[in-house]
Design a protein around this motif. Structure first.
Motif, PDB file in Angstrom:
ATOM      1  N   TRP A  30     -26.641  32.684  67.757  1.00  0.00           N
ATOM      2  CA  TRP A  30     -28.044  32.557  67.382  1.00  0.00           C
ATOM      3  C   TRP A  30     -28.493  33.488  66.261  1.00  0.00           C
ATOM      4  O   TRP A  30     -29.649  33.433  65.834  1.00  0.00           O
ATOM      5  CB  TRP A  30     -28.938  32.789  68.601  1.00  0.00           C
ATOM      6  N   THR A  31     -27.587  34.315  65.759  1.00  0.00           N
ATOM      7  CA  THR A  31     -27.970  35.208  64.672  1.00  0.00           C
ATOM      8  C   THR A  31     -26.720  35.611  63.898  1.00  0.00           C
ATOM      9  O   THR A  31     -25.599  35.189  64.216  1.00  0.00           O
ATOM     10  CB  THR A  31     -28.698  36.457  65.208  1.00  0.00           C
ATOM     11  N   ALA A  32     -26.903  36.437  62.880  1.00  0.00           N
ATOM     12  CA  ALA A  32     -25.779  36.871  62.040  1.00  0.00           C
ATOM     13  C   ALA A  32     -24.991  38.003  62.698  1.00  0.00           C
ATOM     14  O   ALA A  32     -25.513  38.758  63.518  1.00  0.00           O
ATOM     15  CB  ALA A  32     -26.305  37.331  60.682  1.00  0.00           C
ATOM     16  N   GLY A  33     -23.712  38.094  62.330  1.00  0.00           N
ATOM     17  CA  GLY A  33     -22.893  39.218  62.738  1.00  0.00           C
ATOM     18  C   GLY A  33     -22.483  39.238  64.201  1.00  0.00           C
ATOM     19  O   GLY A  33     -22.146  40.300  64.729  1.00  0.00           O
ATOM     20  N   GLN A  34     -22.467  38.100  64.868  1.00  0.00           N
ATOM     21  CA  GLN A  34     -22.121  38.098  66.291  1.00  0.00           C
ATOM     22  C   GLN A  34     -20.625  37.902  66.522  1.00  0.00           C
ATOM     23  O   GLN A  34     -19.911  37.332  65.702  1.00  0.00           O
ATOM     24  CB  GLN A  34     -22.904  37.008  67.022  1.00  0.00           C
ATOM     25  N   LEU A  35     -20.185  38.396  67.701  1.00  0.00           N
ATOM     26  CA  LEU A  35     -18.814  38.196  68.177  1.00  0.00           C
ATOM     27  C   LEU A  35     -18.920  37.675  69.606  1.00  0.00           C
ATOM     28  O   LEU A  35     -19.296  38.406  70.524  1.00  0.00           O
ATOM     29  CB  LEU A  35     -18.028  39.503  68.147  1.00  0.00           C
ATOM     30  N   LEU A  36     -18.624  36.380  69.798  1.00  0.00           N
ATOM     31  CA  LEU A  36     -18.813  35.724  71.093  1.00  0.00           C
ATOM     32  C   LEU A  36     -17.587  34.877  71.429  1.00  0.00           C
ATOM     33  O   LEU A  36     -16.894  34.391  70.530  1.00  0.00           O
ATOM     34  CB  LEU A  36     -20.051  34.813  71.061  1.00  0.00           C
ATOM     35  N   SER A  37     -17.332  34.692  72.724  1.00  0.00           N
ATOM     36  CA  SER A  37     -16.218  33.830  73.135  1.00  0.00           C
ATOM     37  C   SER A  37     -16.639  32.988  74.327  1.00  0.00           C
ATOM     38  O   SER A  37     -17.595  33.317  75.039  1.00  0.00           O
ATOM     39  CB  SER A  37     -14.979  34.665  73.491  1.00  0.00           C
ATOM     40  N   ASN A  38     -15.901  31.921  74.560  1.00  0.00           N
ATOM     41  CA  ASN A  38     -16.188  31.021  75.669  1.00  0.00           C
ATOM     42  C   ASN A  38     -14.900  30.317  76.086  1.00  0.00           C
ATOM     43  O   ASN A  38     -14.037  30.027  75.247  1.00  0.00           O
ATOM     44  CB  ASN A  38     -17.242  29.984  75.269  1.00  0.00           C
ATOM     45  N   GLY A  39     -14.756  30.068  77.391  1.00  0.00           N
ATOM     46  CA  GLY A  39     -13.612  29.305  77.870  1.00  0.00           C
ATOM     47  C   GLY A  39     -13.688  27.868  77.391  1.00  0.00           C
ATOM     48  O   GLY A  39     -14.773  27.317  77.191  1.00  0.00           O
ATOM     49  N   VAL A  40     -12.529  27.243  77.214  1.00  0.00           N
ATOM     50  CA  VAL A  40     -12.510  25.878  76.711  1.00  0.00           C
ATOM     51  C   VAL A  40     -11.422  25.068  77.409  1.00  0.00           C
ATOM     52  O   VAL A  40     -10.337  25.574  77.681  1.00  0.00           O
ATOM     53  CB  VAL A  40     -12.296  25.857  75.170  1.00  0.00           C
ATOM     54  N   ILE A  41     -11.747  23.825  77.738  1.00  0.00           N
ATOM     55  CA  ILE A  41     -10.781  22.828  78.199  1.00  0.00           C
ATOM     56  C   ILE A  41     -10.947  21.630  77.269  1.00  0.00           C
ATOM     57  O   ILE A  41     -12.058  21.118  77.120  1.00  0.00           O
ATOM     58  CB  ILE A  41     -11.030  22.399  79.654  1.00  0.00           C
ATOM     59  N   SER A  42      -9.879  21.209  76.631  1.00  0.00           N
ATOM     60  CA  SER A  42     -10.005  20.146  75.640  1.00  0.00           C
ATOM     61  C   SER A  42      -8.826  19.204  75.692  1.00  0.00           C
ATOM     62  O   SER A  42      -7.712  19.596  76.062  1.00  0.00           O
ATOM     63  CB  SER A  42     -10.105  20.760  74.235  1.00  0.00           C
ATOM     64  N   GLN A  43      -9.073  17.962  75.283  1.00  0.00           N
ATOM     65  CA  GLN A  43      -7.979  17.037  75.034  1.00  0.00           C
ATOM     66  C   GLN A  43      -7.177  17.501  73.824  1.00  0.00           C
ATOM     67  O   GLN A  43      -7.685  18.235  72.978  1.00  0.00           O
ATOM     68  CB  GLN A  43      -8.516  15.634  74.752  1.00  0.00           C
ATOM     69  N   VAL A  44      -5.929  17.064  73.771  1.00  0.00           N
ATOM     70  CA  VAL A  44      -5.094  17.254  72.595  1.00  0.00           C
ATOM     71  C   VAL A  44      -4.632  15.868  72.178  1.00  0.00           C
ATOM     72  O   VAL A  44      -4.141  15.098  73.011  1.00  0.00           O
ATOM     73  CB  VAL A  44      -3.892  18.165  72.900  1.00  0.00           C
ATOM     74  N   MET A  45      -4.791  15.526  70.888  1.00  0.00           N
ATOM     75  CA  MET A  45      -4.476  14.177  70.440  1.00  0.00           C
ATOM     76  C   MET A  45      -3.665  14.231  69.151  1.00  0.00           C
ATOM     77  O   MET A  45      -3.184  15.296  68.757  1.00  0.00           O
ATOM     78  CB  MET A  45      -5.766  13.367  70.280  1.00  0.00           C
ATOM     79  N   ALA A  46      -3.526  13.096  68.508  1.00  0.00           N
ATOM     80  CA  ALA A  46      -2.730  12.997  67.282  1.00  0.00           C
ATOM     81  C   ALA A  46      -3.635  12.909  66.069  1.00  0.00           C
ATOM     82  O   ALA A  46      -4.789  12.477  66.153  1.00  0.00           O
ATOM     83  CB  ALA A  46      -1.815  11.776  67.343  1.00  0.00           C
ATOM     84  N   SER A  47      -3.081  13.318  64.934  1.00  0.00           N
ATOM     85  CA  SER A  47      -3.790  13.202  63.665  1.00  0.00           C
ATOM     86  C   SER A  47      -2.763  12.945  62.581  1.00  0.00           C
ATOM     87  O   SER A  47      -1.986  13.848  62.227  1.00  0.00           O
ATOM     88  CB  SER A  47      -4.569  14.481  63.363  1.00  0.00           C
ATOM     89  N   GLY A  48      -2.711  11.719  62.070  1.00  0.00           N
ATOM     90  CA  GLY A  48      -1.726  11.369  61.064  1.00  0.00           C
ATOM     91  C   GLY A  48      -0.317  11.543  61.599  1.00  0.00           C
ATOM     92  O   GLY A  48       0.032  10.983  62.640  1.00  0.00           O
ATOM     93  N   GLU A  49       0.503  12.337  60.929  1.00  0.00           N
ATOM     94  CA  GLU A  49       1.876  12.572  61.367  1.00  0.00           C
ATOM     95  C   GLU A  49       1.951  13.669  62.429  1.00  0.00           C
ATOM     96  O   GLU A  49       3.012  13.884  63.015  1.00  0.00           O
ATOM     97  CB  GLU A  49       2.748  12.949  60.171  1.00  0.00           C
ATOM     98  N   GLU A  50       0.869  14.374  62.654  1.00  0.00           N
ATOM     99  CA  GLU A  50       0.847  15.434  63.657  1.00  0.00           C
ATOM    100  C   GLU A  50       0.532  14.810  65.021  1.00  0.00           C
ATOM    101  O   GLU A  50      -0.487  14.150  65.193  1.00  0.00           O
ATOM    102  CB  GLU A  50      -0.201  16.494  63.319  1.00  0.00           C
ATOM    103  N   THR A  51       1.441  15.027  65.999  1.00  0.00           N
ATOM    104  CA  THR A  51       1.274  14.377  67.305  1.00  0.00           C
ATOM    105  C   THR A  51       0.396  15.156  68.266  1.00  0.00           C
ATOM    106  O   THR A  51      -0.157  14.589  69.193  1.00  0.00           O
ATOM    107  CB  THR A  51       2.648  14.173  67.966  1.00  0.00           C
ATOM    108  N   ASP A  52       0.259  16.466  68.071  1.00  0.00           N
ATOM    109  CA  ASP A  52      -0.475  17.289  69.029  1.00  0.00           C
ATOM    110  C   ASP A  52      -1.412  18.232  68.284  1.00  0.00           C
ATOM    111  O   ASP A  52      -0.989  19.290  67.804  1.00  0.00           O
ATOM    112  CB  ASP A  52       0.496  18.102  69.895  1.00  0.00           C
ATOM    113  N   VAL A  53      -2.675  17.839  68.181  1.00  0.00           N
ATOM    114  CA  VAL A  53      -3.645  18.673  67.473  1.00  0.00           C
ATOM    115  C   VAL A  53      -4.920  18.797  68.298  1.00  0.00           C
ATOM    116  O   VAL A  53      -5.214  17.971  69.168  1.00  0.00           O
ATOM    117  CB  VAL A  53      -3.995  18.105  66.081  1.00  0.00           C
TER     118      VAL A  53
END
Length: 283
Positions: free
Chosen positions: A206-229
């Motif tokens: 919400w402002t400048a100069g921040q350092l923040l983190s968050n847990g993530v769960i995401s799909q992994v899919m293909a992009s062009g010749e890359e199979t896992d992105v």
């Protein structure tokens, strides 16, 4: 008169002990005790022949408990298909493949998903796959590397595409943490596998100069010749982005190469899985 059903457990145990003791004594006195008659229960101290039938059937009217019929072939066939896992094997053929247990219907193999072979989470050592703040941290970028400013921040409205090549193969999803640093002003980022950009955010600032983190769960899919992105879209303002992976969703544990001596030198971990199981190919 007391029925057998109402006889106390203590009485039954006492009778068993007496019968057992008498049988042991009889065994000691007789060199060749008589064999139990066919259909009779097994008795302590008596010779019980392997061919003796104790229970013939549990079905009504003495019917067979198991019937195996196949007019066109063997009654029961247990076999593994050839090295290619031929999908045209006889209907009902069951075989292991790198993707789990497969069953043939005569023309196609179908994978049965159970808790034993469905997609599973494989924890890995925390692995940094992206850090836009340095050239070394950007080596896995296959898209978006040309939109990093002098401070190592991804510019607003930049889509970063990160490959997992060499870490795993045929990845379905990942667990980890996404971090933003050096934020320019308020904004947000979205982590996802592919397809249309989701409308939800994964991390907000919400402002400048921040350092923040968050847990993530995401799909992994293909992009062009890359199979896992995995993709990260930085929106509204520039920010440095860090992505650390702690777990991978895969079809087989050996699809994870990192920290795995069996697959660390194999470009395609599926080959190792196939070698282990003697069956090539998927379902």
């Amino acid at each position: 008169m007391t029925s057998d059903r109402s006889t106390s457990r203590r009485t039954l145990l006492r009778r068993a002990a007496v019968t057992g003791g008498a049988a042991v004594a009889a065994t000691a006195a007789t060199a060749t005790p008589a064999a139990a008659a066919t259909g009779a229960p097994v008795k302590i101290g008596e010779t019980n022949q392997g061919g003796t039938t104790t229970v013939r059937s549990a079905t009504p009217n003495g019917g067979a408990t198991l019937v195996l019929r196949n007019p066109d072939g063997p009654a029961l066939r247990l076999a593994v298909p050839g090295a290619t896992g031929d999908p045209a094997g006889p209907a009902g053929t069951v075989a292991l493949s790198p993707y789990g247990l497969s069953v043939s219907d005569g023309s196609t193999r179908h994978t049965t998903l159970t808790t034993g072979n469905a997609t599973m989470l494989v924890p890995i050592p925390p692995t940094r796959v992206l850090d836009t703040r340095s050239a070394e941290g950007r080596t896995r970028l296959v898209q978006g590397g040309d939109r990093i400013d002098a401070q190592g921040r991804a510019l607003a409205e930049t889509e970063l595409v990160v490959t997992l090549a060499g870490i795993a193969y045929d990845v379905e999803g990942l667990f980890g943490n996404v971090t933003v640093a050096k934020t320019e002003k308020g904004g947000f980022a979205t982590v996802w596998g592919g397809g249309p950009l989701p409308s939800a955010s994964t991390i907000n600032w919400w402002t400048a100069g921040q350092l923040l983190s968050n847990g993530v769960i995401s799909q992994v899919m293909a992009s062009g010749e890359e199979t896992d992105v995995v993709r990260i879209r930085v929106q509204k303002s520039a920010a440095a982005v860090i992505l650390d992976v702690t777990g991978l969703l895969v079809a087989h544990p050996d699809f994870v190469s990192i920290n795995n001596p069996k697959t660390a030198t194999t470009s395609d971990p599926r080959a190792v899985v196939a070698d282990d199981q003697g069956v090539q190919g998927g379902a």
